[in-house]
Motif scaffolding. Structure first.
Motif, PDB file in Angstrom:
ATOM      1  N   VAL A 103       2.423  -6.727  46.844  1.00  0.00           N
ATOM      2  CA  VAL A 103       2.619  -7.661  45.742  1.00  0.00           C
ATOM      3  C   VAL A 103       1.936  -7.148  44.475  1.00  0.00           C
ATOM      4  O   VAL A 103       0.769  -6.726  44.509  1.00  0.00           O
ATOM      5  N   ALA A 104       2.668  -7.177  43.367  1.00  0.00           N
ATOM      6  CA  ALA A 104       2.080  -6.844  42.072  1.00  0.00           C
ATOM      7  C   ALA A 104       1.197  -8.006  41.622  1.00  0.00           C
ATOM      8  O   ALA A 104       1.132  -9.046  42.274  1.00  0.00           O
ATOM      9  N   GLN A 105       0.531  -7.846  40.483  1.00  0.00           N
ATOM     10  CA  GLN A 105      -0.340  -8.909  39.985  1.00  0.00           C
ATOM     11  C   GLN A 105       0.451 -10.202  39.778  1.00  0.00           C
ATOM     12  O   GLN A 105       1.438 -10.208  39.053  1.00  0.00           O
ATOM     13  N   PRO A 106       0.053 -11.306  40.423  1.00  0.00           N
ATOM     14  CA  PRO A 106       0.773 -12.569  40.237  1.00  0.00           C
ATOM     15  C   PRO A 106       0.729 -13.031  38.777  1.00  0.00           C
ATOM     16  O   PRO A 106      -0.225 -12.744  38.048  1.00  0.00           O
ATOM     17  N   GLU A 107       1.778 -13.754  38.385  1.00  0.00           N
ATOM     18  CA  GLU A 107       1.861 -14.257  37.014  1.00  0.00           C
ATOM     19  C   GLU A 107       1.911 -15.777  37.036  1.00  0.00           C
ATOM     20  O   GLU A 107       2.600 -16.377  37.862  1.00  0.00           O
ATOM     21  N   ARG A 108       1.191 -16.408  36.118  1.00  0.00           N
ATOM     22  CA  ARG A 108       1.215 -17.869  35.998  1.00  0.00           C
ATOM     23  C   ARG A 108       2.389 -18.259  35.109  1.00  0.00           C
ATOM     24  O   ARG A 108       2.520 -17.772  33.977  1.00  0.00           O
ATOM     25  N   GLY A 114      -9.244  -8.579  49.599  1.00  0.00           N
ATOM     26  CA  GLY A 114     -10.250  -7.557  49.815  1.00  0.00           C
ATOM     27  C   GLY A 114     -11.130  -7.199  48.639  1.00  0.00           C
ATOM     28  O   GLY A 114     -11.012  -7.722  47.522  1.00  0.00           O
ATOM     29  N   ALA A 115     -12.029  -6.245  48.919  1.00  0.00           N
ATOM     30  CA  ALA A 115     -13.061  -5.850  47.975  1.00  0.00           C
ATOM     31  C   ALA A 115     -12.503  -5.216  46.709  1.00  0.00           C
ATOM     32  O   ALA A 115     -13.151  -5.245  45.663  1.00  0.00           O
ATOM     33  N   GLN A 116     -11.311  -4.656  46.800  1.00  0.00           N
ATOM     34  CA  GLN A 116     -10.710  -3.996  45.635  1.00  0.00           C
ATOM     35  C   GLN A 116      -9.698  -4.888  44.933  1.00  0.00           C
ATOM     36  O   GLN A 116      -8.813  -4.405  44.226  1.00  0.00           O
ATOM     37  N   SER A 117      -9.814  -6.189  45.107  1.00  0.00           N
ATOM     38  CA  SER A 117      -8.829  -7.129  44.580  1.00  0.00           C
ATOM     39  C   SER A 117      -8.669  -7.008  43.064  1.00  0.00           C
ATOM     40  O   SER A 117      -9.597  -7.268  42.295  1.00  0.00           O
ATOM     41  N   ALA A 118      -7.459  -6.632  42.629  1.00  0.00           N
ATOM     42  CA  ALA A 118      -7.169  -6.581  41.195  1.00  0.00           C
ATOM     43  C   ALA A 118      -7.177  -7.985  40.605  1.00  0.00           C
ATOM     44  O   ALA A 118      -7.553  -8.186  39.444  1.00  0.00           O
ATOM     45  N   GLN A 174      -9.135  -8.820  37.285  1.00  0.00           N
ATOM     46  CA  GLN A 174      -8.370  -9.000  36.062  1.00  0.00           C
ATOM     47  C   GLN A 174      -8.142 -10.459  35.691  1.00  0.00           C
ATOM     48  O   GLN A 174      -8.029 -10.802  34.508  1.00  0.00           O
ATOM     49  N   ILE A 175      -8.065 -11.335  36.673  1.00  0.00           N
ATOM     50  CA  ILE A 175      -7.806 -12.749  36.389  1.00  0.00           C
ATOM     51  C   ILE A 175      -9.069 -13.587  36.554  1.00  0.00           C
ATOM     52  O   ILE A 175      -9.386 -14.424  35.701  1.00  0.00           O
ATOM     53  N   ALA A 176      -9.808 -13.356  37.631  1.00  0.00           N
ATOM     54  CA  ALA A 176     -11.037 -14.126  37.847  1.00  0.00           C
ATOM     55  C   ALA A 176     -12.227 -13.555  37.063  1.00  0.00           C
ATOM     56  O   ALA A 176     -13.262 -14.213  36.968  1.00  0.00           O
ATOM     57  N   GLY A 177     -12.088 -12.335  36.553  1.00  0.00           N
ATOM     58  CA  GLY A 177     -13.129 -11.766  35.709  1.00  0.00           C
ATOM     59  C   GLY A 177     -14.333 -11.212  36.427  1.00  0.00           C
ATOM     60  O   GLY A 177     -15.417 -11.112  35.855  1.00  0.00           O
ATOM     61  N   HIS A 178     -14.180 -10.801  37.697  1.00  0.00           N
ATOM     62  CA  HIS A 178     -15.297 -10.224  38.446  1.00  0.00           C
ATOM     63  C   HIS A 178     -15.429  -8.739  38.115  1.00  0.00           C
ATOM     64  O   HIS A 178     -14.593  -7.921  38.524  1.00  0.00           O
ATOM     65  N   LEU A 219      -7.996 -19.835  44.510  1.00  0.00           N
ATOM     66  CA  LEU A 219      -9.282 -19.731  45.174  1.00  0.00           C
ATOM     67  C   LEU A 219      -9.460 -18.287  45.632  1.00  0.00           C
ATOM     68  O   LEU A 219      -8.512 -17.668  46.122  1.00  0.00           O
ATOM     69  N   LEU A 220     -10.678 -17.751  45.500  1.00  0.00           N
ATOM     70  CA  LEU A 220     -11.001 -16.421  46.007  1.00  0.00           C
ATOM     71  C   LEU A 220     -11.711 -16.550  47.345  1.00  0.00           C
ATOM     72  O   LEU A 220     -12.585 -17.407  47.514  1.00  0.00           O
ATOM     73  N   LEU A 221     -11.369 -15.682  48.291  1.00  0.00           N
ATOM     74  CA  LEU A 221     -11.925 -15.738  49.641  1.00  0.00           C
ATOM     75  C   LEU A 221     -12.557 -14.405  50.011  1.00  0.00           C
ATOM     76  O   LEU A 221     -12.106 -13.335  49.562  1.00  0.00           O
ATOM     77  N   GLY A 222     -13.584 -14.453  50.857  1.00  0.00           N
ATOM     78  CA  GLY A 222     -14.131 -13.257  51.483  1.00  0.00           C
ATOM     79  C   GLY A 222     -14.593 -12.198  50.500  1.00  0.00           C
ATOM     80  O   GLY A 222     -15.286 -12.474  49.519  1.00  0.00           O
ATOM     81  N   ASP A 223     -14.220 -10.949  50.773  1.00  0.00           N
ATOM     82  CA  ASP A 223     -14.649  -9.837  49.933  1.00  0.00           C
ATOM     83  C   ASP A 223     -14.137  -9.988  48.506  1.00  0.00           C
ATOM     84  O   ASP A 223     -14.808  -9.553  47.557  1.00  0.00           O
TER      85      ASP A 223
END
Length: 414
Positions: A135-140, A167-171, A175-179, A294-298
């Motif tokens: 999946v590419a980056q989801p769009e709102r 996962g730990a490398q979540s784009a 890019q969206i959550a700002g981590h 919501l963000l989960l796990g890594d």
């Protein structure tokens, strides 16, 4: 294209746990993963007692089924090796009896454990699992939904709520959550599988070696079925950069030259390459939700800063994500303000543990203190039992932060 209320990105422990809890509540869910299972995942492969507790919440028979699997070995504790070489054996359960007690931990390759969960997912008609969905980056969209496309442009789903467990490398997290990747709150690690390692514990204690000239990092050796072992090394990314450490080279060097390891690895054979990975640590509290997600796990940076454990924390976050996703749909409110209650729930469960582990991580800057505690515990069964209890009792673990604990050790009253 599917129009769903809840879509989960990632079918690892966090995503699979969330999907299974939603299924138990009768909530249909779409679960996407770019991999096809079984698939490998770079990890230490240790499953703590918290993992068993979360499995029990999913289904009372799951811990027993895991324990019966030939792909795991039961683990009864941890062997800490202090910088001075002193071994401190810490059982997960004091005075355990293998003939009657259930083990509090296991070691199982992520290839097998993640597939164990996915096989449970496949049994549930409420869950639609799509593997091989890159999946590419989801769009709102303007109506507040998430549009999901594959990397080749094919639209596959539209969802009201997105549970991000990729996962730990979540784009998405970046890019969206700002981590942002913060070297002081991020760990670099390497891992390889070996066979023929000698001197492994007959009770499958996992080994953590805190080697003087490798601090603040550590090396691990975790026993696996069929005479294999998961062997790896990790260090704060900040320290890796400052010390200019090549982790692959250093791990190989320590196995070949360190007095406690070289004879044990002399005839060992490495099975495949040494693989690298990065871990965003839970030593800093982050915002792990927003409008419609919501963000989960890594992906939520919930990895234990001291032990590197991430599986149980992913499963805890998956359970709470399923709960708050269900509440959000019932309230018809997927706003960031409403979903922030998920953050509160996750950190209420994990926050104290993460803070204490961060403090333990900082203790690695003081190897003399580590040596002192290990030396005392090796000759004091009461102290050793207290340290063992710290793995199950946060109130006991809190004592490590109190100067009075070390004063009592110094004057021989513990």
């Amino acid at each position: 294209m599917r129009h769903v209320d809840i879509c989960i990105l990632g079918a690892g422990p966090g995503g699979a746990t969330a999907a299974l809890h939603l299924a138990n509540a009768g909530q249909p869910v779409l679960l996407l993963d770019k991999a096809t299972f079984p698939r490998d995942k770079i990890c230490g492969d240790a499953l703590s007692g918290k993992v068993l507790s979360e499995l029990r919440r999913l289904g009372p028979d799951l811990p027993g089924r895991l324990s019966a699997s030939v792909a795991q070995v039961p683990s009864w504790g941890i062997d800490f090796f202090a910088p001075n070489g002193q071994r401190l054996a810490v059982p997960f359960q004091p005075h355990y009896d293998k003939t009657v007690d259930a083990s509090a931990g296991h070691v199982m390759k992520r290839l097998d454990f993640d597939n164990f969960l996915v096989e449970e997912v496949r049994r549930r008609p409420e869950i639609e699992l799509l593997e091989g969905a890159d999946v590419a980056q989801p769009e709102r969209t303007t109506d507040g939904r998430w549009l999901l496309r594959t990397t080749d442009g094919r639209e596959i789903a539209s969802a009201r709520l997105l549970l991000v467990a990729n996962g730990a490398q979540s784009a998405f997290a970046r890019q969206i959550a700002g981590h942002a990747l913060e070297p002081a709150h991020h760990c670099a690690g390497v891992r390889a599988y070996y066979e023929g390692v000698t001197g492994l514990s007959p009770d499958n204690f996992i080994e953590l070696h805190f080697i003087q000239d490798f601090l603040p990092g550590y090396l691990w050796v975790f026993p696996l079925p069929n005479g294999q072992a998961n062997v790896g090394a990790g260090m704060l990314t900040k320290a890796v950069s400052a010390k200019k450490v090549n982790l692959r080279e250093r791990m190989t060097e320590m196995l070949e030259t360190h007095p406690a390891l070289k004879e044990r690895f002399r005839e060992a054979r490495r099975l495949g390459p040494i693989k690298g990975f990065g871990l965003p640590l839970g030593s800093k509290r982050r915002v792990i939700s927003g409008a419609g997600y919501l963000l989960l796990g890594d992906a939520a940076s919930l990895i234990d800063p001291f032990s590197g454990e991430g599986i149980s924390h992913a499963m805890v976050s998956g359970r709470h994500a399923a709960d708050w996703a269900t509440r959000a749909l019932a309230a018809n409110d997927t706003s960031g303000a409403f979903l922030q209650q998920y953050d509160t729930a996750v950190y209420r469960r994990l926050g104290q543990e993460l803070r204490l582990s961060h403090w333990l991580q900082r203790l690695l800057q003081f190897p003399a203190l580590f040596n002192f505690v290990a030396n005392r515990a090796a000759n004091n069964p009461t102290l050793a039992e207290t340290i063992s209890g710290m793995f199950l009792d946060l109130d006991l673990r809190e004592r490590l932060r109190q100067p009075s604990f070390y004063l009592k050790l110094l004057f021989g009253r513990k």
